[in-house]
Design a protein around this motif. Structure first.
Motif, PDB file in Angstrom:
ATOM      1  N   ILE A  74      28.564  86.985  65.857  1.00 35.67           N
ATOM      2  CA  ILE A  74      29.998  87.186  66.131  1.00 35.67           C
ATOM      3  C   ILE A  74      30.723  85.847  66.028  1.00 35.67           C
ATOM      4  CG2 ILE A  74      31.687  87.766  67.932  1.00 35.67           C
ATOM      5  CD1 ILE A  74      29.606  89.894  68.913  1.00 35.67           C
ATOM      6  N   ASN A  75      30.159  84.812  66.632  1.00 40.28           N
ATOM      7  CA  ASN A  75      30.819  83.505  66.651  1.00 40.28           C
ATOM      8  C   ASN A  75      30.935  82.872  65.267  1.00 40.28           C
ATOM      9  OD1 ASN A  75      31.417  83.532  69.363  1.00 40.28           O
ATOM     10  ND2 ASN A  75      29.490  82.580  69.948  1.00 40.28           N
ATOM     11  N   GLU A  76      30.144  83.340  64.305  1.00 42.39           N
ATOM     12  CA  GLU A  76      30.233  82.839  62.933  1.00 42.39           C
ATOM     13  C   GLU A  76      31.392  83.459  62.157  1.00 42.39           C
ATOM     14  OE1 GLU A  76      26.417  83.839  61.337  1.00 42.39           O
ATOM     15  OE2 GLU A  76      25.393  82.203  62.386  1.00 42.39           O
ATOM     16  N   LEU A  77      31.943  84.559  62.684  1.00 42.10           N
ATOM     17  CA  LEU A  77      33.001  85.269  61.968  1.00 42.10           C
ATOM     18  C   LEU A  77      34.326  84.520  62.061  1.00 42.10           C
ATOM     19  CD1 LEU A  77      32.263  88.884  63.270  1.00 42.10           C
ATOM     20  CD2 LEU A  77      31.745  87.990  60.999  1.00 42.10           C
ATOM     21  N   PRO A  78      35.150  84.623  60.995  1.00 42.64           N
ATOM     22  CA  PRO A  78      36.502  84.071  61.130  1.00 42.64           C
ATOM     23  C   PRO A  78      37.256  84.938  62.148  1.00 42.64           C
ATOM     24  CG  PRO A  78      36.222  85.182  59.009  1.00 42.64           C
ATOM     25  CD  PRO A  78      34.891  85.212  59.701  1.00 42.64           C
ATOM     26  N   HIS A  79      38.084  84.358  62.950  1.00 43.95           N
ATOM     27  CA  HIS A  79      38.844  85.071  63.988  1.00 43.95           C
ATOM     28  C   HIS A  79      37.913  85.799  64.963  1.00 43.95           C
ATOM     29  CE1 HIS A  79      42.122  84.140  61.343  1.00 43.95           C
ATOM     30  NE2 HIS A  79      41.596  84.866  60.389  1.00 43.95           N
TER      31      HIS A  79
END
Length: 197
Positions: A74-79
Motif C-alpha cells: 500500500i505504501n508503495e502506491l502513489p497517493h
C-alpha cells in the motif's frame, strides 16, 4: 471534515459485517473485502482515506507478516492512504514494527468502537499532515535547486529571465510590461530583439 472513505480488509466475514455496521455512520463510504489481493484494484482510484487492514489471512500463520507485506505494498502506491492494522494476535513488538513500517496505528481485536473510530480519524489526520510536510519539503528542495542554479547566472541572464517573466505575466502586452519594469517601450523592444539572437 471532507467526505471520507474507508477500505476494510479482513478474511473473517463476521468481522467485516461488524466493522461495516460500526463505521457506516462515521464514514461516507465503507468498502469491505475479504482478500488482500484486491487491495491494488480497490485503491487504484486514489479516493480512499484510510485502510483498516487485518494482519493475518492464513490461519496456519499468525505472525502478522501478511499484514506487514500488504502494508508495504500500500505504501508503495502513489497517493497511498493511511493504514491502521488490526489483529487478534498482536503484541507490543508487532505494533512497534507496524508503525516503523508505515502504519499510522495498530488496534487489537476485540476492539472498543469509540477507540477504533478515534484511532481511524487520528490516523487520517496524521497521514494528511505527513503528506503536506512531504509536499512542502519537495517544494523547498525545488526552490533550493532553482536558487542554486540562479546563483550561477550572469547579470545579463538574470535581467533577461526577469524581463521575459514580466512579459509573460502581462500576457504579452509590452506596454504594460514596460511600465511594470520601469523602462520605456523602446528599451523593452530593444532588449527583446537582443534576446532573440
Amino acid at each position: 471534515m471532507n467526505a471520507q472513505k474507508i477500505l476494510i480488509i479482513d478474511d473473517n466475514q463476521s468481522v467485516l459485517r461488524s466493522l461495516k455496521l460500526v463505521l457506516r455512520g462515521v464514514f461516507d463510504t465503507v468498502v469491505t473485502a475479504p482478500d488482500p489481493k484486491l487491495i491494488p484494484a480497490l485503491l487504484q482510484a486514489g479516493d480512499v482515506d484510510v485502510v483498516l487492514l487485518d494482519m493475518n489471512f492464513d490461519s496456519r500463520k499468525l505472525d502478522g507478516e501478511e499484514g506487514l507485506f500488504w502494508l508495504n505494498r500500500i505504501n508503495e502506491l502513489p497517493h497511498a492512504p493511511a493504514v491502521v492494522l488490526i489483529t487478534a494476535f498482536g503484541d507490543i513488538d508487532l505494533a512497534v514494527r507496524s508503525v516503523q513500517q508505515g502504519a499510522e496505528d495498530f488496534i487489537t481485536k476485540p476492539w472498543d468502537n469509540a477507540t477504533l473510530i478515534d484511532k481511524l480519524h487520528k490516523a487520517i489526520e496524521k497521514h494528511r499532515v505527513k503528506q503536506e510536510n512531504a509536499s512542502l519539503a519537495a517544494e523547498a528542495a525545488s526552490l533550493h535547486d532553482k536558487l542554486e542554479a540562479a546563483q550561477h547566472l550572469s547579470l545579463e541572464e538574470v535581467e533577461r529571465k526577469h524581463i521575459l517573466e514580466v512579459v509573460e505575466a502581462e500576457g504579452g502586452n509590452l506596454v504594460n510590461a514596460a511600465e511594470c519594469l520601469g523602462i520605456s517601450r523602446q528599451t523593452l523592444y530593444n532588449k527583446l530583439k537582443k534576446y532573440e539572437k
